[in-house]
Design a protein around this motif. Structure first.
Motif, PDB file in Angstrom:
ATOM      1  N   GLY A  24      29.048-108.083  66.588  1.00 45.16           N
ATOM      2  CA  GLY A  24      28.063-108.208  67.651  1.00 45.16           C
ATOM      3  C   GLY A  24      27.864-109.651  68.077  1.00 45.16           C
ATOM      4  O   GLY A  24      27.677-109.947  69.261  1.00 45.16           O
ATOM      5  N   MET A  25      27.930-110.555  67.094  1.00 42.47           N
ATOM      6  CA  MET A  25      27.724-111.971  67.392  1.00 42.47           C
ATOM      7  C   MET A  25      28.841-112.541  68.256  1.00 42.47           C
ATOM      8  O   MET A  25      28.764-113.685  68.692  1.00 42.47           O
ATOM      9  N   LEU A  26      29.888-111.774  68.459  1.00 38.00           N
ATOM     10  CA  LEU A  26      31.007-112.262  69.276  1.00 38.00           C
ATOM     11  C   LEU A  26      30.864-111.867  70.741  1.00 38.00           C
ATOM     12  O   LEU A  26      31.676-112.254  71.569  1.00 38.00           O
ATOM     13  N   ALA A  27      29.846-111.070  71.064  1.00 36.63           N
ATOM     14  CA  ALA A  27      29.652-110.654  72.459  1.00 36.63           C
ATOM     15  C   ALA A  27      29.461-111.901  73.311  1.00 36.63           C
ATOM     16  O   ALA A  27      28.458-112.595  73.177  1.00 36.63           O
ATOM     17  N   PRO A  28      30.410-112.214  74.157  1.00 36.51           N
ATOM     18  CA  PRO A  28      30.377-113.512  74.846  1.00 36.51           C
ATOM     19  C   PRO A  28      29.183-113.650  75.782  1.00 36.51           C
ATOM     20  O   PRO A  28      28.549-114.700  75.814  1.00 36.51           O
ATOM     21  N   GLU A  29      28.868-112.581  76.522  1.00 41.84           N
ATOM     22  CA  GLU A  29      27.802-112.701  77.507  1.00 41.84           C
ATOM     23  C   GLU A  29      26.478-113.095  76.884  1.00 41.84           C
ATOM     24  O   GLU A  29      25.738-113.902  77.440  1.00 41.84           O
ATOM     25  N   GLN A  30      26.164-112.488  75.740  1.00 39.88           N
ATOM     26  CA  GLN A  30      24.872-112.804  75.145  1.00 39.88           C
ATOM     27  C   GLN A  30      24.911-114.150  74.439  1.00 39.88           C
ATOM     28  O   GLN A  30      24.037-114.990  74.621  1.00 39.88           O
ATOM     29  N   THR A  31      25.916-114.360  73.614  1.00 42.40           N
ATOM     30  CA  THR A  31      25.856-115.517  72.728  1.00 42.40           C
ATOM     31  C   THR A  31      26.153-116.840  73.426  1.00 42.40           C
ATOM     32  O   THR A  31      25.618-117.861  73.032  1.00 42.40           O
ATOM     33  N   GLU A  32      26.971-116.790  74.487  1.00 44.76           N
ATOM     34  CA  GLU A  32      27.240-118.051  75.187  1.00 44.76           C
ATOM     35  C   GLU A  32      25.954-118.599  75.795  1.00 44.76           C
ATOM     36  O   GLU A  32      25.607-119.771  75.607  1.00 44.76           O
ATOM     37  N   GLN A  35      23.544-119.697  73.068  1.00 42.93           N
ATOM     38  CA  GLN A  35      23.922-120.930  72.398  1.00 42.93           C
ATOM     39  C   GLN A  35      23.567-122.153  73.232  1.00 42.93           C
ATOM     40  O   GLN A  35      23.083-123.160  72.715  1.00 42.93           O
ATOM     41  N   SER A  53      19.699-122.533  73.156  1.00 42.59           N
ATOM     42  CA  SER A  53      19.055-122.762  71.866  1.00 42.59           C
ATOM     43  C   SER A  53      18.323-124.101  71.723  1.00 42.59           C
ATOM     44  O   SER A  53      17.137-124.126  71.402  1.00 42.59           O
ATOM     45  N   PRO A  54      19.011-125.235  71.959  1.00 40.25           N
ATOM     46  CA  PRO A  54      18.288-126.502  71.790  1.00 40.25           C
ATOM     47  C   PRO A  54      17.115-126.652  72.749  1.00 40.25           C
ATOM     48  O   PRO A  54      16.098-127.263  72.388  1.00 40.25           O
ATOM     49  N   VAL A  67      17.390-111.495  79.401  1.00 40.01           N
ATOM     50  CA  VAL A  67      18.138-111.118  80.595  1.00 40.01           C
ATOM     51  C   VAL A  67      17.709-109.715  81.005  1.00 40.01           C
ATOM     52  O   VAL A  67      17.059-109.003  80.252  1.00 40.01           O
ATOM     53  N   LEU A 123      17.239-111.996  74.281  1.00 41.14           N
ATOM     54  CA  LEU A 123      18.407-112.585  73.626  1.00 41.14           C
ATOM     55  C   LEU A 123      17.999-113.457  72.455  1.00 41.14           C
ATOM     56  O   LEU A 123      18.709-113.560  71.472  1.00 41.14           O
TER      57      LEU A 123
END
Lengths: 254, 254
Positions: free
Chosen positions: A77-85, A88, A91-92, A109, A118
């Motif tokens: 799941g952590m590889l789902a590009p749409e969410q994690t990009e 990431q 985040s900061p 979203v 997210l």
DNA sequence: TCGCCGCCTTTCACTGAGTGAAAGCCCACT
DNA sequence: AGTGGGCTTTCACTCAGTGAAAGGCGGCGA
């Protein structure tokens, strides 16, 4: 197959997904029978699928024999590009807002007619908040939701307003025209607020995160919001922090 | 089946998982052929599985025809209780550390012989860090890794030391005896440090998060660490912040 | 212009993997 | 001892899954 007709589109893959989708926030650990009920499949079939999924490390099984999503699937799941990009990049900036306001910060979203959270940076002793990363809420009862709804395609917005809306609290605004006017204001002012509309004792303020499309237009891709006990005179200060961060995120997007 | 013998344990479920597991951090978007190669399955078979997975909204397909993990699977992954419960409890404490130190903060667990990062709060303009939530690194080259290795079952630790260890940088400590002595020190002192061992220009310091077992013993369930450009005289201050947070997390665990 | 290569997609005859009703467990509660 | 709940196993049937082969499509070098 001997007995049943087994409803159309009944591939093994679709059954596997039905089983996986049978888990939800309120039911993270389930037994075979529950899963079978929720996935609408015969118990022995689910039983076999579960065994294979556990063997493949996709699910885990606890001491009481209940099944839950396992580490490997969490990984995947952590590889789902749409969410994690997006998450990431943001985040900061979430940390910055959190540092500046000490409030609970949200990144969300729109997924169809729901807000999909997210990320959340929770203030410690602050307001009770329902949302966590991965949870979904109605579009009209939260700050980020209103932002996303305000900038959704017109057709979807109209359909949404015309539908019967849930009322998590008595303060939730569901009157189509009143809500419609509020959404217009959100577009005009560039931010949305809520007061006790999702949870009593919780106010929120949210702004859109935009990205330039290939056509040169600005497009709303997500929303950034915070939840506080009261907005009072803090409004402008909180809004400023959000807007700075939202622009920063928008600029950092690929 | 007509042609091939199709290796044992070849159920549809295992094939689906093989396809899902074929994605990784470096390859989040893949075409049919790549996936088939990585999953070690015939192309037409993978092609059919992919179609069904996309139909089930588990995967998405981009304009170039490549496949990626989709929103629904991201959702499902977020339900993994082992990862998210810990992560949720720890989240506000990570914020606290981040606020106090402005450094990149990590929450990690041991998964077999690897560190699995559950969460990361990144400092903005700080050190380059490889890890993100969901990524895996060797146990001996990071602060959190050393903590987890130091408190791993003795057998696993010995096997690990005896194996040939990777060296991400020239400063990585791989000599079994030297590393073993360092791990003993980690257990004695209650914290671990690294200097340039995973990434040049990055130092780290980490502490264990413990929970009381049913037997009344203390058990290490995770590790908490931060990454900074240099430890210098900061050591005691950083360590204090980490220890306070780690105890807080341990106490808050169910 | 043509042929070659790599990749994606579709076809199709074969058959064993998947199926699920039925029966058998085990435990808790009465 | 009886009943009801959930979990697990069995097993004969058969259709869903299979994958070699062939058909497209686009890019590249000759």
């Amino acid at each position: 197959m001997s007995g049943n007709v087994s409803s159309p589109g009944a591939t093994v893959v679709s059954r596997v997904l039905a089983v996986l989708y049978a888990f939800d926030n309120g039911h993270r650990r389930l037994g075979v029978t529950d899963l079978a009920r929720r996935a609408d499949l015969p118990v022995p079939t689910v039983h076999r699928l579960l065994r294979e999924l556990v063997a493949g490390e996709a699910l885990t099984r606890d001491a009481e024999g209940r099944y839950a999503i396992g580490r490997r699937l969490w990984d995947v799941g952590m590889l789902a590009p749409e969410q994690t990009e997006l998450q990431q990049v943001a985040s900061p900036f979430l940390s910055d807002i959190h540092a500046a306001t000490r409030a609970t910060v949200h990144l969300a979203v729109r997924d169809g007619t729901e807000v999909l959270y997210l990320d959340r940076l929770s203030g410690r002793a602050s307001v009770p908040v329902v949302s966590r990363a991965g949870s979904r809420l109605p579009l009209h009862a939260t700050g980020v939701g209103k932002v996303l709804l305000a900038h959704a395609p017109a057709q979807l917005r109209e359909d949404y307003l015309a539908a019967v809306l849930r009322r998590p609290t008595v303060h939730t605004i569901t009157h189509p025209e009143r809500l419609g006017r509020q959404l217009a204001a959100v577009r005009r002012e560039g931010y949305a607020t809520t007061e006790d509309e999702m949870t009593l004792g919780a106010c929120s303020i949210a702004v859109p995160i935009t990205r330039a499309t290939s056509g040169g237009e600005q497009e709303v891709v997500a929303a950034l919001g915070i939840v506080v006990p009261t907005l009072k005179r803090e409004r402008t200060r909180l809004l400023a922090a959000l807007q700075v961060a939202a622009r920063g995120i928008g600029r950092s997007l690929p």
